[in-house]
Design an enzyme around this catalytic site. Structure first.
Site, PDB file in Angstrom:
ATOM      1  CB  CYS A   2     -41.255  20.625 -62.357  1.00 36.38           C
ATOM      2  SG  CYS A   2     -42.718  21.628 -62.100  1.00 36.38           S
ATOM      3  NE  ARG A  27     -35.312  20.997 -60.674  1.00 40.61           N
ATOM      4  CZ  ARG A  27     -34.559  21.577 -61.595  1.00 40.61           C
ATOM      5  NH1 ARG A  27     -33.245  21.544 -61.476  1.00 40.61           N
ATOM      6  NH2 ARG A  27     -35.089  22.186 -62.634  1.00 40.61           N
ATOM      7  CD1 TRP A  73     -43.143  24.606 -56.242  1.00 40.32           C
ATOM      8  CD2 TRP A  73     -43.661  25.908 -57.983  1.00 40.32           C
ATOM      9  NE1 TRP A  73     -43.277  25.889 -55.770  1.00 40.32           N
ATOM     10  CE2 TRP A  73     -43.601  26.703 -56.812  1.00 40.32           C
ATOM     11  CE3 TRP A  73     -43.975  26.518 -59.187  1.00 40.32           C
ATOM     12  CZ2 TRP A  73     -43.836  28.077 -56.833  1.00 40.32           C
ATOM     13  CZ3 TRP A  73     -44.220  27.888 -59.217  1.00 40.32           C
ATOM     14  CH2 TRP A  73     -44.144  28.650 -58.043  1.00 40.32           C
ATOM     15  CG  ASN A  97     -39.636  19.978 -65.421  1.00 43.65           C
ATOM     16  OD1 ASN A  97     -40.509  19.353 -64.837  1.00 43.65           O
ATOM     17  ND2 ASN A  97     -38.345  19.812 -65.172  1.00 43.65           N
ATOM     18  N   GLY A  98     -42.198  23.272 -67.198  1.00 47.96           N
ATOM     19  CA  GLY A  98     -42.430  24.459 -68.002  1.00 47.96           C
ATOM     20  C   GLY A  98     -43.899  24.822 -68.043  1.00 47.96           C
ATOM     21  CD  GLU A 481     -30.062  37.403 -49.827  1.00 44.61           C
ATOM     22  OE1 GLU A 481     -29.918  36.162 -49.770  1.00 44.61           O
ATOM     23  OE2 GLU A 481     -30.807  37.948 -50.681  1.00 44.61           O
ATOM     24  CE  LYS A 485     -30.952  33.570 -48.629  1.00 48.37           C
ATOM     25  NZ  LYS A 485     -31.815  34.232 -49.590  1.00 48.37           N
ATOM     26  CD  GLU A 488     -35.728  33.027 -49.787  1.00 47.19           C
ATOM     27  OE1 GLU A 488     -35.778  32.760 -51.001  1.00 47.19           O
ATOM     28  OE2 GLU A 488     -34.654  33.111 -49.161  1.00 47.19           O
ATOM     29  CG  HIS A 504     -38.914  59.913 -45.633  1.00 51.96           C
ATOM     30  ND1 HIS A 504     -39.299  61.226 -45.782  1.00 51.96           N
ATOM     31  CD2 HIS A 504     -37.561  59.928 -45.545  1.00 51.96           C
ATOM     32  CE1 HIS A 504     -38.224  62.000 -45.796  1.00 51.96           C
ATOM     33  NE2 HIS A 504     -37.157  61.244 -45.653  1.00 51.96           N
ATOM     34  CE  LYS A 603     -30.766  26.634 -54.795  1.00 52.28           C
ATOM     35  NZ  LYS A 603     -30.424  27.628 -53.771  1.00 52.28           N
TER      36      LYS A 603
END
Length: 608
Positions: A2, A27, A73, A97-98, A481, A485, A488, A504, A603
């Site tokens: 946020c 963000r 968010w 925020n939080g 990674e 990506k 995402e 396996h 973000k």
């Protein structure tokens, strides 16, 4: 996550607040809102983009010299206009925020006192509490402080009162918040980028601080209620640094900024003959002499950087190294060896799980800490004994790119410093590694030149719904990674495996509809990897291989090969990262997704 912006000024604050929110869009958010005082409280909220909020403000002729704004968010309550900030109680308006952990308990208490709740959020509790305490004490600053003392959890808050258009009250605990200083005007924000259009003079609040802002004055008290002075700093952030320029998306811009970001991160060793411990802080040499192992704590992309570093640290520095997902480490009975260097890695330095994991490590008895971070005044930097700033510059795209490669560069230098301290890196190998590091920006530029070949692959991948990424050894985390990506920003399901694990289980997934991407550097595991690739081909799988020039993997039916222009030896993971970033970016373009602001993601993850 946020975003908060606040302003108290002599001019119309609405354009300042809206511009600040636009600069915080990276963000991640699902709703936005604004509240100003102008003969009363005016509030607008929207589940659309900030541009929609701006349109509503213009259409409604909303203006005022003091106000607060927010991008949300969703955590408590679904994304909706009702749950969007600011929240109000009487004439009190709050953005937050939080997460307030005891919000249910406080909600019941306030309901018993006659307060009615209209949202599902934890934040509405704050608005009602401030209203309650203001009625009791008559002062907004004291009412905010009294309210926050009743709350458990993390917060950055900004509060205004419709009967007082001269004061803005802000506070922080566990979530970032800073002040922006101006002439006849003052500001607050959760990120310096929100204020670069009005000031570069900033003050970072510390844990538990509460501040009162008027046009001409700033008053700060600490967690104990004592007057506090926090140093004013000049932000190095510039408007140009966060402008899109000629690029289509911030992610594309940031991928192509990697040569410069790496060069900036290497500045301290560009002309040096050696890597010295002091680049990690004045106490680094003393601490490095005392440690016997490393523990790396990180989340997401930063966790992948830590996994790569484990290979370097154990092979080159000869130190045992474990890598933990921060959100998991903090909730288990972790064994402590006091002479361990705890290394935290974070782009923002405000990642809630990583901060909590560091605090937990200290509680368990770990004595020494180092953070690798892109934000100089962040909470992780302040909480650590040692630090290294990656100098990647602002990273706006939610999917991290240049932050990751600069983290890897920092971890190489940490490895070198530790190896040298332990007598495992002599002069000649050190000189060779330094030469390779200095060549890295040029090598990255050469890798970026293969973008047209990546675009061809991306067009093919965009029609798929599942993909497999393979790597061996130090390149396994790079495969991880790459998969991260892709999922995402393109929303394609992608998984990464150590190539030796194919037989396996994952081999059962392989068919002609499951593209398999392999990272194939010329290293000691190459022949093993080739055998794994044959396992894929034998099951009809389509291979896409990123190979070093001398890897001797040739294109054939069902085998597509892109040759890397440079072989970087120890630094190979850094170069092999870039094509995977480009692959994710161009695949997302073909699928028409929101590259810079992917759904459901943020973000800076400042909540648990």
């Amino acid at each position: 996550m946020c975003g908060i912006v606040g302003a108290v000024t002599a001019r119309d604050a609405v354009p300042i607040l809206i511009e600040g929110l636009k600069r915080l869009e990276y963000r991640g958010y699902d709703s936005a809102g604004i509240a100003v005082i102008n003969g009363g409280l005016r509030r607008l909220r929207s589940t659309g983009r900030v541009a929609e909020l701006e349109r509503l403000a213009q259409a409604g002729n909303v203006s005022g010299t003091i106000g607060i704004a927010h991008t949300r968010w969703a955590t408590h309550g679904a994304p909706s206009e009702t749950n969007a900030h600011p929240h109000v109680s009487g004439g009190i308006s709050v953005v937050h925020n939080g997460i307030i952990e005891n919000h249910e308990e406080m909600r019941e208490k306030l309901r018993g006192l006659g307060y009615k709740f209209v949202s599902d959020t934890d934040t509405e509790v704050i608005a009602h509490l401030v209203h309650l305490h203001l009625a009791q004490c008559g002062d907004l600053f004291d009412a905010v402080r009294r309210s926050l003392h009743e709350l458990v959890g993390a917060y950055a808050v900004a509060v205004i009162n419709e009967t007082d258009d001269t004061r803005l009250i802000v506070a922080r605990m566990g979530a970032p918040l800073l002040l922006g200083l101006g002439d006849g005007q003052n500001f607050a924000a959760s990120d310096a980028s929100a204020l670069i259009q009005v000031t570069q003079r900033v003050v970072y609040l510390e844990e538990g601080d509460c501040a009162e802002l008027t046009r001409d004055h700033v008053r700060i008290v600490d967690a104990a209620g004592q007057p506090a002075t926090r140093a004013e700093q000049i932000s190095e952030l510039t408007a140009e640094a966060v402008e899109l320029g000629p690029y289509r998306h911030y992610m594309q811009k940031e991928i192509f900024e990697q040569p410069m970001a790496v060069a900036n991160t290497l500045e301290m060793v560009t002309n040096a003959r050696a890597v010295v411990p002091q680049i990690f802080g004045s106490k680094a040499e003393e601490i490095f002499n005392k440690i016997n192992r490393l523990l790396i704590l990180a989340c997401g992309t930063s966790y992948h950087a830590g996994m790569v570093a484990r290979y370097w640290i154990e092979a080159v520095a000869g130190l045992s190294c474990s890598v933990e997902i921060a959100s998991e480490y903090r909730y288990r009975e972790a064994f402590c060896e006091p002479d361990t260097l705890v290394v935290t890695i974070s782009q923002s330095g405000e990642t809630a799980d990583t901060l909590a994991a560091l605090q937990y490590a200290k509680q368990r008895g770990h004595r020494y800490s180092l953070t690798i971070c892109n934000a100089p005044e962040s909470a992780l930097v302040r909480a650590s004994d040692l630090r290294f700033l990656t100098r990647a510059g602002p990273e706006i795209g939610v999917a991290s790119t240049k932050a990751f490669t600069t983290q890897l560069v920092a971890l190489v230098m940490l490895t070198m410093a530790l190896a040298k301290q332990r007598g495992r890196l002599t002069t000649e190998p050190e000189a060779e590694l330094l030469h390779a590091l200095r060549h890295l920006p040029a090598a990255l530029t050469h890798v970026l030149a293969i973008e047209p070949q990546i675009e061809i692959w991306a067009e093919q991948f965009s029609r798929k719904e599942h993909m497999l990424f393979l790597g061996r050894g130090i390149h396994y985390p790079i495969a991880m990674e790459g998969a991260l990506k892709l999922k995402e920003i393109s929303y394609i399901h992608a998984e990464a495996y150590a190539a030796g694990e194919l037989k396996h289980g994952p081999l059962a997934l392989v068919d002609r509809n499951m593209p398999v991407v392999a990272v194939a550097p010329k290293d000691s595991l190459l022949e093993k990897l080739k055998s794994n690739l044959q396992e894929v081909r034998a099951r009809g799988g389509e291979l896409y291989v990123l190979a070093d020039q001398d890897a001797r993997i040739v294109p054939s039916d069902g085998v597509h090969v892109i040759q890397m222009p440079d072989h970087a030896g120890l630094l190979s993971p850094i170069l092999h990262t870039v094509p995977l970033q480009l692959l994710a970016y161009h695949t997302a373009l073909h699928r028409g997704t929101d590259v810079d602001k992917p759904r459901n993601l943020a973000k800076s993850v400042t909540v648990e």
